[in-house]
Design a protein around this motif. Sequence first.
Motif: not given
Length: 91
Positions: A32-60
């Motif tokens: 959800n924060r990745a989506t919010a950051r994306f909408k705020a055009r904070k692309f680096d932060g959105a990518l970091e959140d995606c990576d962190a979420a993938l580390a928790i559950q890589p099969r999503v």
Amino acid sequence: MWVAAETTSAQYSAALLVDPSNGDVNLTLLTNRATARFKARKFDGALEDCDAALAIQPRVVELGLARPRREVAKRDERNDHLGARHLFSKL
């Protein structure tokens, strides 16, 4: 819209501090924060959140697709269309 997205992002950040060991909840908060950051055009932060979420559950699958979409948006800002297309060819 950016101000609301930045405020929402800050609220998700605060929520992530409540129980850092709760992977299921943090997975949702990060996506959800990745989506919010994306909408705020904070692309680096959105990518970091995606990576962190993938580390928790890589099969999503949704996360696996969300990261390249955010990377495409980031590269689009830099007019790097060829690099963005290359990301999707890996899927």
